[in-house]
Design an enzyme around this catalytic site. Structure first.
Site, PDB file in Angstrom:
ATOM      1  CG  ASP B 187     -18.791  91.949 -56.671  1.00 41.66           C
ATOM      2  OD1 ASP B 187     -19.243  92.126 -55.679  1.00 41.66           O
ATOM      3  OD2 ASP B 187     -19.125  90.832 -57.193  1.00 41.66           O
ATOM      4  CD  GLU B 230     -19.092  87.974 -54.140  1.00 39.51           C
ATOM      5  OE1 GLU B 230     -19.321  87.535 -53.059  1.00 39.51           O
ATOM      6  OE2 GLU B 230     -20.145  87.876 -54.850  1.00 39.51           O
TER       7      GLU B 230
END
Lengths: 204, 328
Positions: B187, B230
């Site tokens: 992430d 993301e």
């Protein structure tokens, strides 16, 4: 429906002509394929084309099947389509029957080859009996190796509602291979066929 | 009206090939359609055996077909769909087509000469190159559509549904052959703030650049997908936990060492990575192994964030308890 149905005489006549055509075909096929070909005396009948999928259900349900179609045109408005159904457990038997190496020929080609041999041989004999001659379209694979083919068959739009169904079973002793042939003749062509049959009957 | 005069000009100008063979498969007649394409003259090839004239033709198969036409006196067929061509002939689609030879449909018909009763086979050859070309294009489009359907539009890595589907395939393979298998979940750190400070276009550029960078650090066989906004995931087949941790560390270091350029500004970025492996997952629940792998990698990732980001954490069972403490 009533004007399309055969009289008893017409029906007997057609049955007889088909029997003779099958005799001719099995003789030719036996010599070409070098094996004894047994063609069962077929059942003929006028059927609703929409009922055909249901008929196949019991016979072919759950099996890997292939269906090949071949169209034909004759003189005097006679036309139709033959449908051959195979169970594909015996694909290698068909290859051996045709004298093919398994590898060199695709299964699709093998099926179209055997189908055109089986159907045109029979139909040529039938045309001869009807004092007609047929020309043929190239065979077409409708589906192959499909065990859910009944539902596809239900979706297949046949060009006709009413059809003359002739079930023919080809059994070849040396190869224990069999398949079913269905001869579909559309309603208009059935009327033409009746006229032709009357003509044949008048000659006797 | 007598139409005998018609036959010759028709054969001359017919837009299909006609080859007439006698019982020995010797050429009795070839029409100009074939002569011109094969660059031969009728008078020079008459009487020659078909396969000496076309040595590349499929001899064994075609002989058997021609035999069937003669002995059964019924037609035979060959379709380009099963056999692209019988004879190597050029076609007239030089630009639009990549295949060199004319795709052909062929009808083989039994004919009998009426006065002598001599039997012949007539080959009627039709050009099916257009159909062949269309079908090739269709197949190509289908392939491209399939690709598009599998990829994430922004970053070009696998999309979530396809990645997850492939994870299941890899999990089954690892189970069957007892191969190791590891999973990375990562992430982008503080991505929300990056979006707030520089705008979403900057965020998109960062996602693309990071995906490109990480893609370059992976093997061909690794499956790299975008899991969410993301969040990315990598399936590492044939990789035990130690190897996966090494890959994860390399990713962490390389991303932190790379600044993404956006409108003359250098954006500092980093990623946190969670790692899980097949052994620990399969011991928990064999049936939903893929889901367990994802859950464990996700827990490890969460721990990496809590530990201060820009680091790698691999899953350990106590993480489940820590989760329970955080989310009572």
């Amino acid at each position: 429906m009533t004007e399309l149905s055969f009289t008893e005489e017409q029906r007997d006549c057609l049955q007889e002509l088909i029997n003779v055509a099958m005799g001719l075909a099995s003789d030719k096929l036996a010599r070409f394929l070098n094996t004894f070909v047994h063609l069962q005396v077929p059942a003929i009948g006028l059927v609703n084309a929409a009922d055909i999928p249901a008929q196949f259900r019991g016979q072919y349900q759950g099996l890997n099947s292939s269906m090949i179609s071949l169209g034909f045109f004759g003189d005097g408005g006679l036309r139709g389509e033959t449908i051959l159904l195979y169970q594909l457990d015996n694909a290698s038997k068909i290859a051996a029957l045709l004298g093919y190496d398994d590898d060199a020929n695709s299964e699709a080609e093998m099926l179209t080859d055997i189908s055109s041999i089986l159907t045109t041989t029979f139909l040529n004999g039938l045309a001869e009996q009807l004092e007609n001659s047929f020309s043929y379209a190239a065979p077409r694979i409708i589906f192959s190796r499909d065990n859910d083919f009944i539902s596809k068959l239900e979706q297949t739009a046949f060009h006709w509602q009413l059809a003359l169904q002739v079930d023919i079973r080809y059994q070849l002793t040396d190869y224990s291979f069999d398949c079913n042939m269905i001869l579909l003749i559309p309603g208009e062509a059935v009327l033409k066929l009746k006229t032709i049959l009357d003509h044949v009957l008048a000659e006797f | 009206m007598n139409i005998d005069w018609l036959i010759n000009p028709l054969l001359q100008q017919l837009n299909s090939g006609v080859i007439l063979l006698n019982r020995q498969f010797q050429i009795a007649y070839i029409n100009p359609y074939i002569c011109r394409r094969a660059d031969i003259k009728l008078e020079e090839v008459q009487g020659k055996e078909l396969f000496s004239l076309f040595p590349d033709a499929p001899k064994a198969w075609l002989t058997r077909k021609l035999d069937s036409v003669l002995s059964l006196q019924s037609p035979a067929f060959s379709s380009w769909e099963q056999r692209q061509y019988l004879f190597k002939l050029p076609h007239l689609r030089p630009v639009s087509s990549t295949n060199q030879y004319m795709a052909q449909n062929c009808n083989m018909l039994p004919l009998t000469e009426p006065t002598t009763g001599e039997q012949f086979v007539c080959l009627l050859i039709e050009d099916a190159t257009d159909a062949y070309v269309y079908q090739s294009q269709l197949q190509q489009s289908n392939f491209q559509l399939q690709q598009i359907n599998r990829l994430d539009g922004l970053t070009g890595v696998l999309n979530r549904s396809y990645w997850q589907q492939q994870l299941e395939v890899e999990v089954q393979r690892a189970g069957r052959y007892r191969h190791p298998l590891s999973l990375l979940f990562f992430d982008l750190d503080k991505f929300k703030r990056l979006n707030d400070d520089y705008g979403h276009q900057a965020g998109d550029v960062v996602l693309k650049e990071v995906a490109k960078l990480i893609g370059s650090l992976l093997r061909e066989t690794d499956l790299f997908g975008r899991y969410g906004g993301e969040e990315f995931a990598v399936t590492l087949p044939d990789t035990p936990l130690e190897g996966a941790i090494e890959v994860a560390k390399r990713i962490c270091q390389r991303v932190a060492a790379t600044a993404v350029e956006y409108q003359q500004q250098h954006l500092a970025i980093s990623v946190s990575v969670g790692v899980s492996d097949f052994n620990s997952a399969s011991s928990v629940n064999g049936a939903n192994c893929g889901d367990t792998l994802i859950q464990q990698a996700d827990l490890a990732l969460y721990q990496a964030k809590r530990n201060g980001r820009n680091q790698v954490i691999s899953y350990y069972p106590e993480l489940i308890d820590s989760l329970k403490k955080v989310k009572p």
